[in-house]
Enzyme design. Structure first.
Site, PDB file in Angstrom:
ATOM      1  N   PRO A  95       0.835  -1.207   0.000  1.00 48.64           N
ATOM      2  CA  PRO A  95       0.000   0.000   0.000  1.00 48.64           C
ATOM      3  C   PRO A  95       0.865   1.251   0.000  1.00 48.64           C
ATOM      4  CG  PRO A  95      -0.863  -1.613   1.543  1.00 48.64           C
ATOM      5  CD  PRO A  95       0.470  -2.132   1.075  1.00 48.64           C
ATOM      6  N   GLU A  96       0.526   2.193  -0.881  1.00 50.84           N
ATOM      7  CA  GLU A  96       1.291   3.431  -0.968  1.00 50.84           C
ATOM      8  C   GLU A  96       0.558   4.547  -0.238  1.00 50.84           C
ATOM      9  OE1 GLU A  96       3.042   4.449  -4.664  1.00 50.84           O
ATOM     10  OE2 GLU A  96       3.455   2.392  -5.241  1.00 50.84           O
TER      11      GLU A  96
END
Length: 270
Positions: A2-3
């Site tokens: 996840p960014e």
């Protein structure tokens, strides 16, 4: 992994259930994720009131009235489940609020982490001490990038991924921002002109903001806390589109830089 937009989306989703709430119970279903849970976590968090939630780079922050902040990182596959219908074997940390809400930190691969840090010392915490400015904040400016890139021969994409220059930027969004600014990821950072940086900075902010509004980009296991999948991937112009047409009429290419895939259009990114 996840960014930034996925973490921001997660924090905003959690805030609806946690902000202002008291933690009635906290349960750890194993001793560790990537590293052990803090030994004092249950004692400190039980009975604590959650004041605010926030984000630093790709870390989520849950601030309490006890001067302690729970810092979580989602690793490769971590996500928070809100009001789960049933327990899952990968629910490794479970919170229950005084209002009866149940939230479970689920991490199948256990590459995530949970830490407890004195709120007043967050900026000097080792994981945060060397971080650059937030890309969505006012400190990310063309002038800042110009100073960081000056006389640097490393590719511009490599330096944008350097968390000491700008924190929280990941592979997907750097590829997309460089495409919007018409800058090749292979360009030497020191050769990027000021007028190009003046296009790059708003491109970074726009692509991140648009992704947050879309709930993030779903890759593999990521989902929002409410279980919905982010749909910004439908808006990707270059990432994951090798061999497909660019809007300019060119064809998207893929190269490897620093062990990561870079997607760009050689026709419009120079």
């Amino acid at each position: 992994m996840p960014e930034l937009p996925e973490v921001e989306t997660t924090v905003r989703g959690l805030a609806r259930y946690l902000e202002g709430q008291t933690i009635a119970r906290i349960r750890l279903n194993r001793a560790n994720l990537r590293r052990p849970f803090p030994p004092e976590l249950v004692q400190v968090m039980t009975g604590a009131r959650i004041t605010t939630l926030g984000r630093r780079a790709k870390y989520g922050l849950i601030h309490t009235d006890r001067g302690q902040t729970l810092v979580f990182h989602l690793g490769m596959s971590g996500r928070w489940r809100i009001e789960p219908d049933a327990a899952d074997k990968h629910d490794h940390l479970v919170l229950e609020t005084g209002a009866g809400h149940v939230l479970a930190l689920n991490d199948a691969r256990r590459f995530g982490s949970v830490d407890l840090v004195e709120t007043a010392k967050l900026d000097s915490w080792p994981a945060f001490a060397a971080l650059g400015p937030e890309p969505l904040g006012p400190d990310l400016t063309p002038a800042l990038l110009a100073r960081a890139f000056a006389k640097r021969s490393a590719p511009v994409k490599t330096l944008l991924l350097d968390q000491r220059i700008v924190c929280g930027l990941g592979n997907i969004y750097v590829c997309e921002a460089l495409h919007r600014a018409h800058i090749s990821p292979q360009r030497a950072a020191g050769a990027v002109k000021r007028r190009e940086l003046a296009l790059l900075v708003p491109a970074i902010k726009d692509v991140l903001s648009e992704s947050i509004a879309a709930g993030g980009s779903t890759i593999r296991d990521y989902a929002q806390p409410n279980g919905e999948l982010g749909y910004f991937a439908a808006s990707w112009q270059v990432y994951g589109r090798e061999g497909q047409a660019c809007g300019c009429g060119g064809v998207v290419s893929r190269i490897t830089q620093g062990g990561r895939s870079s997607f760009f259009c050689p026709a419009c990114q120079k």
